[in-house]
Design an enzyme around this catalytic site. Sequence first.
Site, PDB file in Angstrom:
ATOM      1  N   ASP A  47       0.960  -1.187   0.003  1.00 40.16           N
ATOM      2  CA  ASP A  47      -0.131  -0.064   0.124  1.00 40.16           C
ATOM      3  C   ASP A  47       0.801   1.202  -0.010  1.00 40.16           C
ATOM      4  O   ASP A  47       0.491   2.344  -0.203  1.00 40.16           O
ATOM      5  CB  ASP A  47      -0.957   0.044   1.201  1.00 40.16           C
ATOM      6  CG  ASP A  47      -0.250   0.027   2.521  1.00 40.16           C
ATOM      7  OD1 ASP A  47       0.885  -0.233   2.623  1.00 40.16           O
ATOM      8  OD2 ASP A  47      -1.104   0.375   3.502  1.00 40.16           O
ATOM      9  N   SER A  48       2.186   1.217   0.118  1.00 36.04           N
ATOM     10  CA  SER A  48       3.086   2.280  -0.225  1.00 36.04           C
ATOM     11  C   SER A  48       3.143   2.690  -1.621  1.00 36.04           C
ATOM     12  O   SER A  48       3.469   3.730  -2.028  1.00 36.04           O
ATOM     13  CB  SER A  48       4.549   1.682   0.370  1.00 36.04           C
ATOM     14  OG  SER A  48       4.972   0.447  -0.796  1.00 36.04           O
ATOM     15  N   ASP A  86      -1.288  -6.177  -0.777  1.00 27.35           N
ATOM     16  CA  ASP A  86      -1.377  -5.509   0.795  1.00 27.35           C
ATOM     17  C   ASP A  86      -2.649  -4.806   0.888  1.00 27.35           C
ATOM     18  O   ASP A  86      -3.108  -3.877  -0.040  1.00 27.35           O
ATOM     19  CB  ASP A  86      -0.246  -4.429   0.817  1.00 27.35           C
ATOM     20  CG  ASP A  86       0.276  -3.966   2.160  1.00 27.35           C
ATOM     21  OD1 ASP A  86      -0.264  -4.560   2.971  1.00 27.35           O
ATOM     22  OD2 ASP A  86       1.069  -3.256   2.007  1.00 27.35           O
ATOM     23  N   LYS A 116      -1.490  -9.467   2.517  1.00 25.56           N
ATOM     24  CA  LYS A 116      -0.884  -9.041   3.713  1.00 25.56           C
ATOM     25  C   LYS A 116      -1.723  -8.062   4.557  1.00 25.56           C
ATOM     26  O   LYS A 116      -2.346  -7.311   3.800  1.00 25.56           O
ATOM     27  CB  LYS A 116       0.462  -8.204   3.411  1.00 25.56           C
ATOM     28  CG  LYS A 116       1.169  -7.643   4.696  1.00 25.56           C
ATOM     29  CD  LYS A 116       2.742  -7.386   4.391  1.00 25.56           C
ATOM     30  CE  LYS A 116       2.672  -5.880   3.905  1.00 25.56           C
ATOM     31  NZ  LYS A 116       2.196  -5.013   4.700  1.00 25.56           N
ATOM     32  N   GLU A 118      -1.713  -5.474   8.155  1.00 28.88           N
ATOM     33  CA  GLU A 118      -1.140  -5.040   9.464  1.00 28.88           C
ATOM     34  C   GLU A 118      -1.936  -4.935  10.578  1.00 28.88           C
ATOM     35  O   GLU A 118      -3.034  -5.063  10.602  1.00 28.88           O
ATOM     36  CB  GLU A 118      -0.790  -3.383   9.029  1.00 28.88           C
ATOM     37  CG  GLU A 118       0.052  -2.871   8.038  1.00 28.88           C
ATOM     38  CD  GLU A 118       0.246  -1.398   8.129  1.00 28.88           C
ATOM     39  OE1 GLU A 118      -0.082  -0.648   8.977  1.00 28.88           O
ATOM     40  OE2 GLU A 118       0.735  -1.001   7.106  1.00 28.88           O
ATOM     41  N   GLU A 185       8.602  -4.483  10.816  1.00 25.38           N
ATOM     42  CA  GLU A 185       9.072  -3.348  10.291  1.00 25.38           C
ATOM     43  C   GLU A 185       9.557  -2.398  11.594  1.00 25.38           C
ATOM     44  O   GLU A 185       9.042  -2.442  12.672  1.00 25.38           O
ATOM     45  CB  GLU A 185       7.949  -2.723   9.737  1.00 25.38           C
ATOM     46  CG  GLU A 185       8.543  -1.286   9.144  1.00 25.38           C
ATOM     47  CD  GLU A 185       7.681  -0.643   7.980  1.00 25.38           C
ATOM     48  OE1 GLU A 185       6.443  -1.270   7.776  1.00 25.38           O
ATOM     49  OE2 GLU A 185       7.710   0.279   7.549  1.00 25.38           O
TER      50      GLU A 185
END
Length: 278
Positions: A47-48, A86, A116, A118, A185
């Site tokens: 999502d970056s 993501d 993925k 978070e 991270e």
Amino acid sequence: MTELKVDVPTLVAMKREGRKITMLTAYDHPTARILDKAGIDTLLVGDSAANVVLGYPDTLPITMDEMIVITRAVSRAAERAMVIGDMPFMSFQRSIPDAIENAGRFVKDGGATAVKLEGGGGVVDTVHAIVGAGIPVVGHLGLLPQSASMLGGYRVQGIEAGQARQILDDARRLEDAGAFMIVVECIPDRLGALLSRTVSVPIIGIGAGADCDGQVLVVHDILGIKSGFKPKFVKRFAEIGDEIARAASAFREEVASGAFPGPDHVFHMKDEEYDKLV
Ligand code: KIV
């Protein structure tokens, strides 16, 4: 001979055999093809993409629809690498049915193999449900960019024993919920090593030290396509940004001077055809 596609058992075997796993972010077809051919094991459609390629200030605004378009482009390029989508902010937090629906879109519409998401304890039930629907899940602990405002900004996590213990517990809970791999991270290197040693699934570090089971970085960061701030954990393996700037300046100068296009870059018309025109 085409190598077999990387799947969940491949990554589990790599950890068991002590072979390091590589992951890079990818957001477009030509770059993904290059990374795949270079032998990168997993391509994370992070999502970056929000801040790295779409120009948003952080990762929060990117939508499922934007993520699916990008994921599809990357999946079309990946012959060997596993593609991981993501899950963007608010695509899995509202409800479990919503999370399953959106995870399913990454697979059905985006062509990804896994997703993925978070979070620690708060997402364990969601991870369990998505895995139950047959979709492989990668966890993400430590610095969570989607929750940066709650974590007090983009800062190293798990420096104190209490918070480090929480990350260890969360990793075990994600593992129990069925996550097959976990990204960690911005945590101390000793915590990255401890996680890799004590959790059975592969631990992929970004700013988590050399002893993780694998490493991930943002592809623009390793290529030197600069966006201002360079985190401590980033190593530039090329300076492509400078090279793009050099090429663009050379193009501008040659167009201005008339040096481009030259005789090799133009199409020709026979004299008799031209004579009919003038
Ligand atoms: O979105 C992303 O690029 C990520 C990596 C930083 C792991 O989640």
